[in-house]
Design an enzyme around this catalytic site. Structure first.
Site, PDB file in Angstrom:
ATOM      1  N   ARG A  29      97.136  21.185 -15.491  1.00 23.08           N
ATOM      2  CA  ARG A  29      98.467  21.293 -16.111  1.00 23.08           C
ATOM      3  C   ARG A  29      98.908  22.749 -16.218  1.00 23.08           C
ATOM      4  NH1 ARG A  29      96.284  17.439 -19.291  1.00 23.08           N
ATOM      5  NH2 ARG A  29      96.035  18.808 -21.089  1.00 23.08           N
ATOM      6  N   HIS A  69      90.047  30.093 -30.712  1.00 25.00           N
ATOM      7  CA  HIS A  69      90.374  29.541 -29.406  1.00 25.00           C
ATOM      8  C   HIS A  69      91.805  29.859 -28.986  1.00 25.00           C
ATOM      9  CE1 HIS A  69      89.835  26.802 -26.030  1.00 25.00           C
ATOM     10  NE2 HIS A  69      90.995  26.255 -26.321  1.00 25.00           N
ATOM     11  N   HIS A  82      82.375  23.005 -25.705  1.00 25.78           N
ATOM     12  CA  HIS A  82      81.984  22.195 -26.854  1.00 25.78           C
ATOM     13  C   HIS A  82      82.317  20.720 -26.673  1.00 25.78           C
ATOM     14  CE1 HIS A  82      81.702  25.825 -29.840  1.00 25.78           C
ATOM     15  NE2 HIS A  82      80.843  25.877 -28.843  1.00 25.78           N
ATOM     16  N   ASN A 126      90.060  33.152 -19.997  1.00 29.31           N
ATOM     17  CA  ASN A 126      89.746  32.437 -21.225  1.00 29.31           C
ATOM     18  C   ASN A 126      88.546  33.101 -21.889  1.00 29.31           C
ATOM     19  OD1 ASN A 126      87.899  29.486 -21.878  1.00 29.31           O
ATOM     20  ND2 ASN A 126      89.600  30.131 -23.124  1.00 29.31           N
ATOM     21  N   ASP A 139     102.708  23.331 -21.151  1.00 33.68           N
ATOM     22  CA  ASP A 139     101.702  22.282 -21.297  1.00 33.68           C
ATOM     23  C   ASP A 139     101.334  22.110 -22.762  1.00 33.68           C
ATOM     24  OD1 ASP A 139      99.287  20.760 -21.140  1.00 33.68           O
ATOM     25  OD2 ASP A 139      98.158  22.623 -20.943  1.00 33.68           O
ATOM     26  N   GLN A 194      89.389  14.747 -26.624  1.00 32.32           N
ATOM     27  CA  GLN A 194      90.493  13.988 -26.080  1.00 32.32           C
ATOM     28  C   GLN A 194      90.018  13.002 -25.015  1.00 32.32           C
ATOM     29  OE1 GLN A 194      89.898  17.282 -25.780  1.00 32.32           O
ATOM     30  NE2 GLN A 194      91.744  18.496 -26.112  1.00 32.32           N
ATOM     31  N   SER A 204      87.478  27.186 -20.166  1.00 31.93           N
ATOM     32  CA  SER A 204      86.264  26.486 -20.584  1.00 31.93           C
ATOM     33  C   SER A 204      86.595  25.203 -21.326  1.00 31.93           C
ATOM     34  CB  SER A 204      85.440  27.389 -21.503  1.00 31.93           C
ATOM     35  OG  SER A 204      86.175  27.665 -22.691  1.00 31.93           O
ATOM     36  N   HIS A 205      85.675  24.261 -21.280  1.00 32.98           N
ATOM     37  CA  HIS A 205      85.706  23.075 -22.136  1.00 32.98           C
ATOM     38  C   HIS A 205      84.270  22.774 -22.543  1.00 32.98           C
ATOM     39  CE1 HIS A 205      88.507  19.508 -23.111  1.00 32.98           C
ATOM     40  NE2 HIS A 205      89.037  20.620 -23.569  1.00 32.98           N
ATOM     41  N   SER A 252      96.318  14.971 -27.687  1.00 31.71           N
ATOM     42  CA  SER A 252      96.398  13.921 -26.673  1.00 31.71           C
ATOM     43  C   SER A 252      96.790  14.549 -25.343  1.00 31.71           C
ATOM     44  CB  SER A 252      97.432  12.870 -27.081  1.00 31.71           C
ATOM     45  OG  SER A 252      97.023  12.176 -28.239  1.00 31.71           O
ATOM     46  N   LYS A 294      93.719  30.009 -12.396  1.00 27.56           N
ATOM     47  CA  LYS A 294      93.170  30.345 -13.707  1.00 27.56           C
ATOM     48  C   LYS A 294      91.892  29.540 -13.932  1.00 27.56           C
ATOM     49  CE  LYS A 294      94.452  30.666 -18.618  1.00 27.56           C
ATOM     50  NZ  LYS A 294      95.434  30.204 -19.638  1.00 27.56           N
TER      51      LYS A 294
END
Length: 768
Positions: free
Chosen positions: A116, A49, A97, A549, A281, A253, A94-95, A326, A91
């Site tokens: 961010r 990743h 999983h 990504n 970030d 998170q 992915s998120h 976090s 930009k």
């Protein structure tokens, strides 16, 4: 003296996702055995990743420069010049999983993270789009062998993801203005949640994540650090899913959009003081990636003391603090002597701002814990010298992971296909997405000129100028499964074509590349071919890639998703008031088919192409054949013509021909209007009826034009070597399409509209 903490072994390294070779390389870099904190730091930074270790050698083939490109890949987001001293920052990421493990928070924090990335660059976010993929949510031919239990699970995931996106964007105060949603059985246990954010800034006021100035203070700002998200990047986003996936909830998170809104305002205000040197970030890998990447990019070192890091939990170890993900946190470097200016801004906004370290000249990331050295690693080796793999690539003739199935058959000459048409309108991929978009605030900040459903692309006003920005996301995993290179080319072409249908000139792109396990040669074949297709299409259409990504390991229990490259294309429109929607405008306006590609085809070719379509899947349950051939030169001519027509206000609406073919394209233009319908005659031809109505060949668009502008529209089409064929007119009667002298679709436009508009909501809510 480096703290030893827990003794590290090769087995410990393997448990952290590191190979024996990677572990040996770490020992060589350090000149000693790593401790557990250092091992954890390497494991996240060298994860798939964060390090792109399986993709970097191939990503180099993508075009990344152009006349408008200010910043390409390598920073938090890409930047393009849009004139008048203003730049667009955008930009997609992915998120996936996390959104399977915990749909609401996974999707919400995906939005928070991409926002961010935008304001880290000094830009104010003005829009969010998404690209989503789910398993089947209805029974029927397109659902494959999905059980009732699986369908219900897919509905729950979709509902949670949509609520998470809406929650974060709505609370933060950024409009969600568009996107796309797809449904295929392969996404049932591995949904895709790709989020794109767009911001604007003054060209001279951009910020970069490059630490400078030995002795400058390193300042932690934002939310306190907790144990949520630890190892999210390496264990959740860099490995296949197994039966234990649901046990990974602690790796997801928890987001707080209200705090992120405060963080946005505080960061932008602090940047305007002139006291901020660099900012990054804390996203994937948290404090580890932000400190290591700022050090490496700036050619400096950073020393931080974890005892100073604001924490919301007691007893956290250096390992946990460094690897926590976090949310709503930033790391910045300020000018020495101006720390107070930065602290004052964050105090005003009620946020933590604490000096936790300093920039050094030695090039090391040094982590202290109450003055004891917990980790010391060369920053450049950590951030940029990770493993680079040239994975095995299966030959192009390799068998598909599942059978292709039989090709679709054709109905006889003159067959009435109204029932099939209505069934297609009700399919989740074609049906109105209003149930989803209505949960998003698409108008906050009042920049939205064209929001969800209004046109082929979202359009945003730029209040300081007449210009506008258009954005569209597109991808077709089914086509990329059947032919990865060709499918990826179509993804670029369709996104660019959608932007042009809104009246904007495509200028740049961002991509999110969603694939299975890169350690499998067949997956790498798909990836390499898709990269080649994207590169060829981007060069032909002059749309450079400014960032994006790669999301690998989208597999569950050994079954991969379709290869799914998603393209987000940005366009500039010189006058936002010239933006075009897809809705027909007036009764008796002419309906033109603009066609830049080939139309004649053999029956066998028509069968192969139609077998890859949404019609074949939704009506016959067939996924077979191959996507239509693509003519990139023709696509470019069509794009240029559409932009010219919009700028001259020659046409009143534009809608590209894509999923569902001409029949669905015309119907959607009716549905988006105020009570209008259409009468269409596609003429006479040898092409089978289903192919003529529902074929998805590109380089085509349906436009409407007044009688006064018809001659000019045809003249412009001829200049760009397009066929402009008058195929009908806008009416207020029944919806009717004729072909070869027979009425092949006919019915009440209101009835068709209800089917199209209500089907998705009923499916998600489980209504019959």
């Amino acid at each position: 003296m480096i703290a030893t903490e827990i003794k590290v072994t090769a087995q410990t390294a393997a448990e952290h996702g590191l190979t024996a070779e990677e572990y040996a390389r770490i020992r060589k870099i350090l000149g000693r055995e790593p401790n557990i904190t250092e091992l954890g730091i390497f494991s996240v930074m060298w994860s798939e990743h964060c390090s792109y270790k399986s993709s970097r050698v191939h990503l180099k083939k993508l075009p990344t420069t152009g006349a408008r490109v200010v910043q390409g890949p390598g920073e938090n987001a890409g930047v393009v010049d849009i004139g008048d001293g203003i730049v667009a920052v955008f930009k997609i990421e992915s998120h996936n999983h996390p959104s399977f493990v915990e749909p609401f928070q996974g999707a919400a924090t995906g939005v928070g993270g991409i926002l961010r990335d935008i304001f880290t660059m000094g830009a104010r976010p003005i829009a969010v789009l998404d690209s989503l993929r789910f398993g089947p949510i209805t029974k029927g031919p397109g659902a494959g062998s999905a059980t009732a239990e699986e369908i219900e699970g897919n509905r729950r995931i979709l509902d949670g993801v949509v609520r998470g996106i809406g929650f974060y964007g709505n609370c933060f105060g950024v409009p969600t203005v568009g996107g796309e949603v797809g449904f295929e059985p392969c996404y049932a246990a591995n949904p895709l949640v790709n989020a794109l954010a767009l911001g604007v800034a003054r060209k001279g006021e951009l910020f970069f994540a490059r630490a400078r100035g030995a002795g400058n203070p390193v300042i932690y700002v934002g939310a306190k650090t907790g144990r949520d998200g630890i190892h999210g990047a390496s264990l959740l986003a860099s490995a296949e899913f197994s039966e234990e996936s649901q046990q990974k909830r602690p790796n997801v998170q928890v987001g707080d959009p209200f705090m992120e809104k405060l963080l946005l305002e505080a960061c932008l205000e602090a940047m305007h003081t002139g006291a901020v040197v660099a900012i990054q970030d804390m996203g994937a890998a948290g404090l580890t990636s932000s400190s290591a990447e700022m050090s490496s990019r700036g050619g400096m070192g950073i020393e931080i003391d974890l005892a100073r890091v604001p924490q919301r939990e007691t007893g956290m170890t250096p390992y946990e603090i460094m690897l926590s993900e976090s949310q709503e946190r930033m790391l910045l470097v300020a000018q020495r002597g101006r720390e107070r200016e930065v602290f004052s801004v964050f105090e005003k906004w009620g946020l933590d701002a604490v000096e936790i370290g300093r920039v050094t000249e030695d090039g090391n990331l040094r982590v202290l814990d109450h003055a004891s050295v917990a980790a010391e690693i060369p920053a450049h080796a950590l951030a940029e010298e990770g493993p680079r793999y040239e994975r095995l690539v299966a030959p192009a003739s390799a068998a598909h992971a599942e059978p292709r199935g039989a090709l679709v058959g054709f109905s006889g000459h003159g067959a009435n296909l109204t029932d099939n048409f209505e069934q297609l309108l009700a399919s989740p991929a074609i049906a109105s997405k209003a149930w989803i978009s209505q949960q998003y605030d698409s108008m906050v900040r009042t920049n939205t000129r064209m929001g969800p459903g209004a046109g082929d692309a979202a359009v945003l006003r730029l209040k300081e100028t007449k210009r506008g920005l258009a954005l569209a996301t597109d991808g077709n995993g089914r086509w990329c499964y059947l032919a990865p290179r060709l499918g990826a080319m179509h993804a670029v072409a369709e996104a660019a074509r959608n932007v042009a249908c809104a009246g904007a000139h495509p200028v740049a792109a961002t991509n999110c590349l969603n694939f299975g396990n890169p350690e499998k040669p067949e997956v790498m074949r798909q990836f390499v071919e898709a990269i080649d297709g994207i590169a060829e299409a981007c060069r032909a259409l002059d749309v450079p890639i400014t960032g994006g990504n790669v999301s690998f390991y989208n597999e569950t229990l050994g079954k991969a998703i379709y290869p799914t490259p998603v393209l987000g294309v940005l366009g500039v429109i010189e006058d936002a008031e010239c933006a075009l929607g897809s809705a027909f405008r007036n009764e008796d306006d002419a309906i033109l088919l603009l066609d830049a590609g080939r139309s004649a085809k053999s029956k066998d070719e028509a069968r192969r192409e139609l077998s890859s379509s949404e019609y074949a899947k939704a009506i016959h349950g067939i996924v077979a054949g191959a996507p239509p051939a693509i003519d990139l030169a023709a696509e470019k001519r069509l794009i240029e013509c559409l932009v010219k027509m919009a700028g001259e206000r020659t046409i009143l609406s534009a809608h590209d021909v894509s999923e569902g073919g001409i029949a669905v394209t015309i119907a959607e233009s009716c549905f988006a209007s105020e009570g209008l319908s259409a009468e269409v005659d596609l003429g006479a031809a040898e092409e089978p009826t289903e192919s003529a109505l529902f074929g998805e060949r590109g380089a085509r668009a349906i436009v409407s034009v007044s009688s006064a502008s018809l001659a000019r529209a045809c003249e412009l089409a001829a200049q760009y070597k397009l066929e402009a064929r008058a195929i009908g007119k806008v009416t207020r009667g029944d919806f009717r399409i004729q072909y070869n002298g027979a009425s092949v679709i006919q019915g009440s436009v209101d009835s068709f509209r209800r089917t199209w508009s209500e089907s998705l909501g009923k499916a998600i809510e489980g209504a019959s």
